[in-house]
Design an enzyme around this catalytic site. Structure first.
Site, PDB file in Angstrom:
ATOM      1  N   LYS A 139     -52.451  36.872  24.919  1.00  0.00           N
ATOM      2  CA  LYS A 139     -51.815  38.111  25.613  1.00  0.00           C
ATOM      3  C   LYS A 139     -52.624  39.320  24.831  1.00  0.00           C
ATOM      4  O   LYS A 139     -51.690  40.319  25.102  1.00  0.00           O
ATOM      5  CB  LYS A 139     -49.964  37.781  25.495  1.00  0.00           C
ATOM      6  CG  LYS A 139     -49.775  37.204  26.806  1.00  0.00           C
ATOM      7  CD  LYS A 139     -50.554  37.638  27.995  1.00  0.00           C
ATOM      8  CE  LYS A 139     -49.804  36.943  29.896  1.00  0.00           C
ATOM      9  NZ  LYS A 139     -50.326  37.183  30.309  1.00  0.00           N
ATOM     10  N   TYR A 161     -51.047  30.825  23.714  1.00  0.00           N
ATOM     11  CA  TYR A 161     -50.740  31.646  24.986  1.00  0.00           C
ATOM     12  C   TYR A 161     -50.355  32.829  24.657  1.00  0.00           C
ATOM     13  O   TYR A 161     -50.818  34.178  24.883  1.00  0.00           O
ATOM     14  CB  TYR A 161     -49.501  31.080  25.291  1.00  0.00           C
ATOM     15  CG  TYR A 161     -48.615  32.034  26.410  1.00  0.00           C
ATOM     16  CD1 TYR A 161     -49.930  32.686  27.864  1.00  0.00           C
ATOM     17  CD2 TYR A 161     -47.589  33.290  26.619  1.00  0.00           C
ATOM     18  CE1 TYR A 161     -49.193  32.675  28.737  1.00  0.00           C
ATOM     19  CE2 TYR A 161     -47.331  33.542  27.481  1.00  0.00           C
ATOM     20  CZ  TYR A 161     -47.679  33.770  28.198  1.00  0.00           C
ATOM     21  OH  TYR A 161     -47.276  34.552  29.718  1.00  0.00           O
ATOM     22  N   SER A 194     -46.818  39.281  27.293  1.00  0.00           N
ATOM     23  CA  SER A 194     -45.406  38.730  26.251  1.00  0.00           C
ATOM     24  C   SER A 194     -45.166  39.279  25.398  1.00  0.00           C
ATOM     25  O   SER A 194     -45.302  39.263  24.255  1.00  0.00           O
ATOM     26  CB  SER A 194     -46.367  37.548  27.222  1.00  0.00           C
ATOM     27  OG  SER A 194     -45.112  36.321  26.230  1.00  0.00           O
ATOM     28  N   ASN A 248     -58.427  31.092  31.981  1.00  0.00           N
ATOM     29  CA  ASN A 248     -57.529  32.190  32.455  1.00  0.00           C
ATOM     30  C   ASN A 248     -57.145  33.480  31.899  1.00  0.00           C
ATOM     31  O   ASN A 248     -56.868  34.247  33.171  1.00  0.00           O
ATOM     32  CB  ASN A 248     -56.824  31.182  33.707  1.00  0.00           C
ATOM     33  CG  ASN A 248     -56.903  30.636  34.251  1.00  0.00           C
ATOM     34  OD1 ASN A 248     -57.105  30.283  35.548  1.00  0.00           O
ATOM     35  ND2 ASN A 248     -56.729  29.037  33.410  1.00  0.00           N
TER      36      ASN A 248
END
Length: 251
Positions: free
Chosen positions: A152, A148, A111, A86
Site C-alpha cells: 500500500k 501488505y 490502508s 496483485n
C-alpha cells in the site's frame, strides 16, 4: 463528474460500501476478477478481468474520467508473491492505463497498514483513547509492519510518481476499520480507526468531486477515539463524516 467512473475491485467490501449509497450518482464501470453471482444487483457495466491483464484494463479505461482503484489482495498476512503481483504490479498497470487514456482523477485505496508500525508498545493503548493527542495526518513517512502495508505504501509512491511525471490527480485514502453496522464494542483500536459504510461512501464521493493535485488522507469516521487526523480530508475534499464510534462503545 459526468464521465464514466471505473471502480476496480467492485465486488469487495469497500466497493460494496461505495455502491450502497452512490449506485445512482455516477455512470459506473465495475471491474472485478470474479464474476458477480447476480449482475443485475450492480449498477452499470460489469467487466470481469484481472488488474494485470493490460489489454483488458486498457479497454476498461475507454471514456473514463476517474478511477477508484480498490482491487488487490486485501489480506494483512498476504505473502509477498501475491502482494507483488496483485497490489504492486496491478496498481502500476491500472495507473499507467489511466494516464495513457487521459483519465483526470485517480483514487487509490491505501490502508492503515501502511503506517501500522507507528503503533509501538510505548504509545499503545493510550493512543487509542480520547485523552491522547497523538495524530497521524498523512505527512508522515510510511511505516508498514507487514508486506501488505509495504504494497500500500508502494501504491502511494506510484501515485506520487504518476502525478509528478504525468500530471494525474491522485488521492490516496488510508482506510481504517470499515464495518457495515458498528465498530467492535470491546476493541479500542477498532473504535479509534472505525469507518462506517455511510462515511466511506461520502468520502469516496468527495474524492470524485473535489479538486486536488496529490493527497494522502485518512479514511475514518469522526470518532472521539482517533489517532488519525481527518483535518486534511475535511480541508481538501470537503469530507463531512456523520458517524462516531463512541455512539456504539461500551462505557
Amino acid at each position: 463528474m459526468d464521465d464514466t467512473v471505473l471502480l476496480t475491485g467492485a465486488g469487495g467490501r469497500v466497493g460494496t460500501a461505495i455502491l450502497a449509497d452512490l449506485a445512482a450518482a455516477y455512470d459506473w464501470r465495475l471491474l472485478d476478477r470474479d464474476p458477480p453471482t447476480d449482475e443485475s444487483a450492480y449498477p452499470g457495466e460489469f467487466v470481469v478481468a484481472d488488474v494485470n491483464d493490460e489489454d483488458a484494463i486498457r479497454d476498461a479505461m475507454d471514456d473514463v474520467g476517474a478511477v477508484i482503484h480498490l482491487a488487490g489482495d486485501p489480506r494483512p498476512d498476504a505473502p509477498w508473491k501475491s502482494v507483488l503481483e496483485n497490489n504492486i504490479d496491478g496498481t502500476h498497470t491500472v495507473m499507467q492505463a489511466a494516464v495513457d487514456a487521459g483519465v483526470e482523477k485517480f483514487v487509490f485505496a491505501s490502508s492503515n497498514h501502511a503506517v501500522g508500525a507507528y503503533e509501538t508498545d510505548e504509545r499503545t493503548p493510550d493512543m487509542y483513547r480520547p485523552h491522547d493527542d497523538f495524530r497521524l495526518d498523512g505527512t508522515e513517512l510510511p511505516r508498514p509492519k507487514n508486506v501488505y502495508g509495504v504494497s500500500k505504501a508502494t501504491g502511494e509512491t506510484l501515485g506520487r510518481y504518476f502525478h509528478d511525471m504525468h500530471d494525474l490527480s491522485v488521492v490516496c485514502v488510508r482506510i481504517g476499520n470499515l464495518t457495515k453496522d458498528h465498530p467492535p464494542k470491546d476493541y479500542e483500536r477498532g473504535q479509534a480507526m472505525w469507518l462506517s459504510y455511510r462515511d466511506c461512501a461520502h468520502l469516496f464521493d468527495r474524492c470524485l468531486q473535489a479538486d486536488y493535485d496529490y493527497e494522502i488522507v485518512y479514511g475514518i469516521s469522526d470518532n472521539d477515539r482517533k489517532y488519525y487526523s481527518i483535518d486534511r480530508a475535511r480541508e481538501v475534499l470537503g469530507y463531512d463524516p456523520q458517524d462516531n464510534s463512541a455512539e456504539f462503545a461500551d462505557d
